[in-house]
Design a protein around this motif. Structure first.
Motif: not given
Length: 154
Positions: A93-100
């Motif tokens: 899974s990927a969370r590109p909108a998370a910070d970071p």
């Protein structure tokens, strides 16, 4: 040659006048298309939930992962122990909108001596995952894809 003219009742161009109108419209579109700036505009930065700015994805790295594909493109180089000992890197899974931005990876090889898959949750850009003598470093976490480099191999 038969020439058509406009019918007073329909007011629709036909024949040569229709072609002249189409040519004029095409020319106008071509001229207007060239009036923009010479360099394409870069996408604006995206705002994250915490209010910091997340740069647009750069798509950097030698290897690419996408959801629902069992391995990277291209595949990792074959291990000196053979193809069965060569791991496949999988995008869990990927969370590109998370910070970071973070990504969960899984590495697995077909050789049972390697002990099955190894999970790497919560990796950020620059972090590494090691498995069977291979080390991969995450280089970009984008919407719908993740990129990495191979930094060590057996």
């Amino acid at each position: 040659m038969r020439v058509r003219t406009r019918s007073a009742a329909s007011r629709r161009p036909t024949g040569p006048s229709l072609l002249a109108g189409a040519a004029a419209a095409a020319l106008a579109v071509a001229v207007l298309a060239g009036c923009g700036s010479a360099a394409p505009a870069s996408p604006p930065p995206q705002s994250s939930a915490k209010g910091t700015t997340v740069a647009a994805c750069q798509h950097t790295g030698a290897y690419k992962l996408v959801p629902s594909v069992n391995g990277s493109y291209p595949l990792l180089p074959v291990s000196p122990r053979g193809a069965d000992a060569t791991p496949r890197v999988r995008l869990v899974s990927a969370r590109p909108a998370a910070d970071p931005a973070t990504v969960d990876l899984s590495l697995i090889a077909d050789d049972p001596a390697l002990g099955g898959p190894k999970e790497f949750p919560g990796l950020t850009v620059g972090e590494t995952a090691e498995y069977a003598g291979y080390t991969v470093r995450v280089t970009a976490i984008c919407e719908g894809e993740v990129w990495f480099d191979l930094t060590a191999r057996p």
